[in-house]
Design a protein around this motif. Sequence first.
Motif, PDB file in Angstrom:
ATOM      1  N   HIS A   1       0.978  -0.664  -0.382  1.00 57.55           N
ATOM      2  CA  HIS A   1       0.071   0.337   0.217  1.00 57.55           C
ATOM      3  C   HIS A   1       0.986   1.131   0.432  1.00 57.55           C
TER       4      HIS A   1
ATOM      5  N   TYR B   1      -3.869   1.225   7.720  1.00 54.71           N
ATOM      6  CA  TYR B   1      -2.457   0.110   8.173  1.00 54.71           C
ATOM      7  C   TYR B   1      -1.371   0.253   8.921  1.00 54.71           C
TER       8      TYR B   1
ATOM      9  N   GLU C   1      -5.149  -4.548   7.960  1.00 52.14           N
ATOM     10  CA  GLU C   1      -5.598  -3.265   7.376  1.00 52.14           C
ATOM     11  C   GLU C   1      -7.053  -3.132   7.389  1.00 52.14           C
TER      12      GLU C   1
END
Length: 153
Positions: free
Chosen positions: A31, A123, A134
């Motif tokens: 991410h 996160y 998450e």
Amino acid sequence: MALLATNPAAYRTICHEPEGNTALASELRGHPLDRAAKSIVLRAKRAKQDGGGRYALAVVPGDRRVDLDAVGQALGSSKVGFADRTTAERLSGCVSGSIIPFSFHPDLELLVDEELLTHPHVYFNAARLDRSIELCTAAYRALAQPHVLAIAA
């Protein structure tokens, strides 16, 4: 994990190689760095006549630093610094590098930068270096009930 399991929260567990560095952990989780909740325990010193200090868990986006002056202003202190490792681990209940963006200790005030909460998910390491979460940002905000303000530089 018990808090997430006992509340209606949209979350996902991510297993990965052990990593405590926010940038490297974000790569392992896949991410953008700005969606990582970087959690740092700080100590705001009181005036000499008071003695002691006040502790805060500052949570900022992974691509930013904590603005110590902004935290000091929020806590009413002109001297803010990083808590020593032993204190940080005792107050957070986590080993360094895996501190979660929640406070379960009455002496640890939770401050979250407003920018982190603009994304649909956050996160963070799940109190372990080899497991992350998450979490839907709305669920995080409802469960953690942080003080939200601008504390990132």
